[in-house]
Design an enzyme around this catalytic site. Sequence first.
Site, PDB file in Angstrom:
ATOM      1  N   LYS A  73       0.821  -1.225   0.000  1.00  0.00           N
ATOM      2  CA  LYS A  73       0.000   0.000   0.000  1.00  0.00           C
ATOM      3  C   LYS A  73       0.846   1.263   0.000  1.00  0.00           C
ATOM      4  CE  LYS A  73      -4.315  -1.747   1.437  1.00  0.00           C
ATOM      5  NZ  LYS A  73      -5.604  -1.260   1.099  1.00  0.00           N
ATOM      6  N   LYS A  79      -4.914  -9.060  -6.671  1.00  0.00           N
ATOM      7  CA  LYS A  79      -6.162  -9.490  -6.031  1.00  0.00           C
ATOM      8  C   LYS A  79      -7.292  -8.506  -6.348  1.00  0.00           C
ATOM      9  CE  LYS A  79      -5.658  -7.182  -1.620  1.00  0.00           C
ATOM     10  NZ  LYS A  79      -5.500  -7.134  -0.209  1.00  0.00           N
ATOM     11  N   LYS A 126     -10.797  -3.023  -3.623  1.00  0.00           N
ATOM     12  CA  LYS A 126     -11.505  -1.747  -3.751  1.00  0.00           C
ATOM     13  C   LYS A 126     -10.576  -0.663  -4.277  1.00  0.00           C
ATOM     14  CE  LYS A 126     -13.192  -2.847   0.806  1.00  0.00           C
ATOM     15  NZ  LYS A 126     -13.917  -2.630   2.026  1.00  0.00           N
TER      16      LYS A 126
HETATM   17  P1  TYM Z   1     -10.979  -5.327   4.136  1.00  0.00           P
HETATM   18  O1  TYM Z   1     -12.173  -4.460   4.213  1.00  0.00           O
HETATM   19  O2  TYM Z   1      -9.858  -4.914   3.249  1.00  0.00           O
HETATM   20  O3  TYM Z   1     -11.410  -6.792   3.706  1.00  0.00           O
HETATM   21  C1  TYM Z   1     -12.461  -7.468   4.368  1.00  0.00           C
HETATM   22  C2  TYM Z   1     -12.278  -8.975   4.232  1.00  0.00           C
HETATM   23  O4  TYM Z   1     -12.311  -9.355   2.860  1.00  0.00           O
HETATM   24  C3  TYM Z   1     -11.182 -10.168   2.561  1.00  0.00           C
HETATM   25  N1  TYM Z   1     -10.799  -9.927   1.154  1.00  0.00           N
HETATM   26  C4  TYM Z   1     -10.648 -10.881   0.232  1.00  0.00           C
HETATM   27  N2  TYM Z   1     -10.786 -12.217   0.286  1.00  0.00           N
HETATM   28  C5  TYM Z   1     -10.571 -12.926  -0.853  1.00  0.00           C
HETATM   29  N3  TYM Z   1     -10.221 -12.341  -2.029  1.00  0.00           N
HETATM   30  C6  TYM Z   1     -10.072 -11.000  -2.132  1.00  0.00           C
HETATM   31  N4  TYM Z   1      -9.739 -10.435  -3.296  1.00  0.00           N
HETATM   32  C7  TYM Z   1     -10.285 -10.205  -0.964  1.00  0.00           C
HETATM   33  N5  TYM Z   1     -10.222  -8.873  -0.714  1.00  0.00           N
HETATM   34  C8  TYM Z   1     -10.545  -8.713   0.587  1.00  0.00           C
HETATM   35  C9  TYM Z   1     -10.111  -9.701   3.542  1.00  0.00           C
HETATM   36  O5  TYM Z   1      -9.118 -10.669   3.720  1.00  0.00           O
HETATM   37  C10 TYM Z   1     -10.925  -9.463   4.786  1.00  0.00           C
HETATM   38  O6  TYM Z   1     -11.131 -10.682   5.495  1.00  0.00           O
HETATM   39  N6  TYM Z   1      -7.802  -5.700   7.841  1.00  0.00           N
HETATM   40  C11 TYM Z   1      -9.146  -6.205   7.523  1.00  0.00           C
HETATM   41  C12 TYM Z   1     -10.202  -5.538   8.381  1.00  0.00           C
HETATM   42  C13 TYM Z   1      -9.995  -5.805   9.825  1.00  0.00           C
HETATM   43  C14 TYM Z   1     -10.025  -7.059  10.483  1.00  0.00           C
HETATM   44  C15 TYM Z   1      -9.734  -6.782  11.858  1.00  0.00           C
HETATM   45  C16 TYM Z   1     -10.260  -8.358  10.071  1.00  0.00           C
HETATM   46  C17 TYM Z   1      -9.708  -4.854  10.767  1.00  0.00           C
HETATM   47  N7  TYM Z   1      -9.556  -5.462  11.966  1.00  0.00           N
HETATM   48  C18 TYM Z   1      -9.675  -7.802  12.801  1.00  0.00           C
HETATM   49  C19 TYM Z   1     -10.196  -9.376  11.030  1.00  0.00           C
HETATM   50  C20 TYM Z   1      -9.905  -9.084  12.362  1.00  0.00           C
HETATM   51  C21 TYM Z   1      -9.365  -6.038   6.027  1.00  0.00           C
HETATM   52  O7  TYM Z   1      -8.564  -6.423   5.259  1.00  0.00           O
HETATM   53  O8  TYM Z   1     -10.509  -5.469   5.637  1.00  0.00           O
END
Ligand code: TYM
Length: 335
Positions: A115, A198, A201
Site C-alpha cells: 500500500k 487481487k 476496492k
Molecule cells: P478489508 O475491508 O480490506 O477486507 C475485508 C475482508 O475481505 C477479505 N478480502 C478478500 N478475500 C478474498 N479475495 C479477495 N480479493 C479479498 N479482498 C478482501 C479480507 O481478507 C478481509 O477478510 N484488515 C481487515 C479488516 C480488519 C479485520 C480486523 C479483520 C480490521 N480489523 C480484525 C479481522 C480481524 C481487512 O482487510 O478489511
Amino acid sequence: MRVVSGIKPTGNLHLGNYLGAVKQWVAMQDEVQASGGETMFFIADLHGLTEWIAPAELRANTIEMTATLVAAGIDPARSILFNQTRVPAHSELSWLLNNVARVGWLNRMTQFKDKAGKNREGASVGLYDYPVLMAADVLLYNATHVPVGEDQKQHLELARDIATKFNTDYATELFTLPEPLVSRAAPRIMSLRDAGAKMSKSNPSEMSLIKLIDADDVIADKFRKAKTDPDVLPGNVEGLDGRAEAKNLVTIFAALADRTPADVLAEYEGKGFGAFKPALADLAVATLGPIRDEMTRLLDDAAAIDAILDRGAEKARDLAAPVLRQAQEAMGLVV
Ligand code: TYM
C-alpha cells in the site's frame, strides 16, 4: 468459541470480500451459535482512516456497509454488529500493544509495503500501525477464530506474536491466541482484468471488480469482458495450471455455487468462455442481486441501521471493558 472479524468501510462490498470473508461469517453465525459460541462482526472505520477518505464518504460507507452485512445475512439479534469507533477500548488497547509490538515485526508486513509502495515516507503512521490496531480488535474479545481472506493471514500471525509477547512479558495468560480461518473455497479472488492482482476496492479499473451495488447488466458486462484465454475449459483442476484468469473464474463459480472446482469443470469440460461466462454472470446475479436489493431497502431507514450499530457497540463495550482493564493492570497502569 468466539468468532471475531471486521471489514473496512472504504467502499461497497465486492465479490472478493463477499466470497473470502462475509459468506464465511454468515455460515459461521449458524454453526458457532449452534455450539454455544459467539460471533462478533465490526466495521473497521478506524482502519478506514489509514488511507485518505473524505469524511462524508466514510460516514455514508459505514452505514452502507452495515446495511450490506445485514442484507447478506448477519443478524444483529444473533451476532454483535458494531463499529470500532463506538468501542473506544479498541484504540486504548491498541496503544498498549504498540509498546509490545516491535518495529522489525511491522517492517515485515507485506500489506504495508504494497500500500505504501515507493512513497513510504509519505504513508501515514496509521497505515504502518494498522496491524497493531487489528491485533487489539481480536485480542480485546479473546477471539478464538478469525475468518478472513488470505491477505490478512500475516496480520493475524502478528496478533498471535503480540499476544504471546504480552503474556510472557507481563507473566499473564490474559490473551488467547486467535486462529485465522481462511476460506478454502475463495482464499484470494483475483482481479477480472489481471489475475496477478487481487480483487480490491483500491484497483482503479472499474472492470476489475464486481461490486455488490452493481446492477445486474453491469455484473454481466464485467464478466463478459473479463480477461480470459482462447482455450476451452479442461476436465480437471490441474488443467488450469498456468491459466490464472480461467482458474479465477472457475474459483468464483465454484465458491458462489458451493461446489468444488472439479465438479464445475466436470460440467463445463470442453466448453469455451462464451458458454461459461454467461452462466457465471447468472449465478453472480442470482446471489448478489437479492443482497443488493435488500441493502437498498434497508438504507431507506438509515437511522435504524445506526441504531443497530449503537446496540451492538453497547454489547461489545461490556465484553471489552474487563479485558482492557486487566491489560492495563498487568502493565502497571493505575486504573
Ligand atoms: P478489508 O475491508 O480490506 O477486507 C475485508 C475482508 O475481505 C477479505 N478480502 C478478500 N478475500 C478474498 N479475495 C479477495 N480479493 C479479498 N479482498 C478482501 C479480507 O481478507 C478481509 O477478510 N484488515 C481487515 C479488516 C480488519 C479485520 C480486523 C479483520 C480490521 N480489523 C480484525 C479481522 C480481524 C481487512 O482487510 O478489511
